[in-house]
Scaffold this active site. Structure first.
Site, PDB file in Angstrom:
ATOM      1  N   HIS A 202       0.866  -1.181   0.000  1.00 52.09           N
ATOM      2  CA  HIS A 202       0.000   0.000   0.000  1.00 52.09           C
ATOM      3  C   HIS A 202       0.900   1.227   0.000  1.00 52.09           C
ATOM      4  CE1 HIS A 202      -2.795   3.085   1.084  1.00 52.09           C
ATOM      5  NE2 HIS A 202      -2.267   3.252   2.283  1.00 52.09           N
TER       6      HIS A 202
ATOM      7  N   HIS B 114       1.239   5.724  -0.911  1.00 52.82           N
ATOM      8  CA  HIS B 114       0.591   7.007  -1.187  1.00 52.82           C
ATOM      9  C   HIS B 114       1.328   7.603  -2.388  1.00 52.82           C
ATOM     10  CE1 HIS B 114      -0.771   7.499   3.328  1.00 52.82           C
ATOM     11  NE2 HIS B 114      -1.201   6.369   2.773  1.00 52.82           N
TER      12      HIS B 114
ATOM     13  N   TYR C 248       1.543  -4.510 -20.070  1.00 54.07           N
ATOM     14  CA  TYR C 248       2.118  -4.838 -18.758  1.00 54.07           C
ATOM     15  C   TYR C 248       1.268  -4.349 -17.601  1.00 54.07           C
ATOM     16  CZ  TYR C 248       5.878  -7.230 -20.855  1.00 54.07           C
ATOM     17  OH  TYR C 248       6.577  -8.160 -21.566  1.00 54.07           O
TER      18      TYR C 248
HETATM   19 ZN   LIG Z   1      -2.391   4.838   3.533  1.00 53.35          ZN
END
Ligand SMILES: [Zn+2]
Length: 224
Positions: A93, A95, A120
């Site tokens: 995860h 940002h 891809y």
């Molecule tokens: Zn986050």
């Protein structure tokens, strides 16, 4: 791969992502499912650029902290995606700027956040879902991920960032990078009337690479 080697891999990929500006400050987190059903998870408020292999949170199969620092508070996100995708061994995860920017555009299809721009992208990230905005730590985000029923390995959280599962840490990292670069391409080409891959070209990729895209069902069952 031994647990100590996996710990080093998490730190190595984390540093690589951080050093390339793919997640700023102490944002972003990585988790990895171990053979005993437990997990390694990056600690809360830890920069991915400066992880210590010995201080990664080690959870048992029930999610209880066994050793290391307190895990990221975004763990419900990871948990929900592991629960709904049995094949997932690692989750990244971030940002990352372009993927976050993409989530704020009005025209984004929540069931296909990016058009089929490159082979891809489809081969690594598949098709990407966009979930609405949730306050960080809101348990409702986990329900929203479960609501996708495991059909997406890559999910964007609006105004927040991507969550991507892979069958290995390397696969999850590469898929997240492919998603970020494709979001960047989309932003570069937006309103320029670009030629995306045609449905026939996408169909050819699905067939030849056995891709599992929600819009191109061909008999896969994620609950296995
Ligand atoms: Zn986050």
């Amino acid at each position: 791969m031994s647990e100590s080697r996996l710990r080093e891999e998490i730190c190595r990929y984390g540093r690589s992502l951080f050093e390339r500006g793919l997640t700023p400050g102490s944002s972003g987190n990585i988790s990895l499912r171990l053979d005993d059903g437990g997990w390694l998870v990056t600690p809360t408020n830890a920069s991915l650029g400066f992880l210590d292999p010995a201080r990664l949170a080690r959870l048992d199969a029930a999610g209880t902290l066994v050793s290391g620092d307190k895990p990221t508070k975004e763990i419900p996100l990871h948990n929900a995606l592991y629960e709904s995708r049995a094949s997932a061994r690692a989750i990244v995860h971030l940002h990352s700027t372009h993927a976050v920017a993409l989530t704020m555009l009005p025209e984004i299809d929540p069931r296909a956040a990016l058009p089929p721009m490159t082979p891809y992208y489809l081969m690594r990230a598949g098709q990407t879902a966009l979930l609405p905005y949730y306050r960080p730590g809101d348990p409702a985000v986990a329900d929203a991920i479960r609501g996708l029923a495991g059909r997406y390995s890559s999910v964007l959280l609006a105004n927040h960032g991507p969550v991507v599962a892979g069958d290995s840490l390397e696969a999850a990292v590469f898929a997240t990078e492919e998603l970020e670069e494709t979001a960047k391409l989309y932003l570069l080409l937006r309103n320029l009337n670009p030629r995306y891959l045609s449905p026939a070209q996408v169909g050819d990729l699905v067939k030849n690479f056995d891709l599992d895209l929600p819009d191109h069902e061909h008999g896969h069952d994620h609950s296995e």
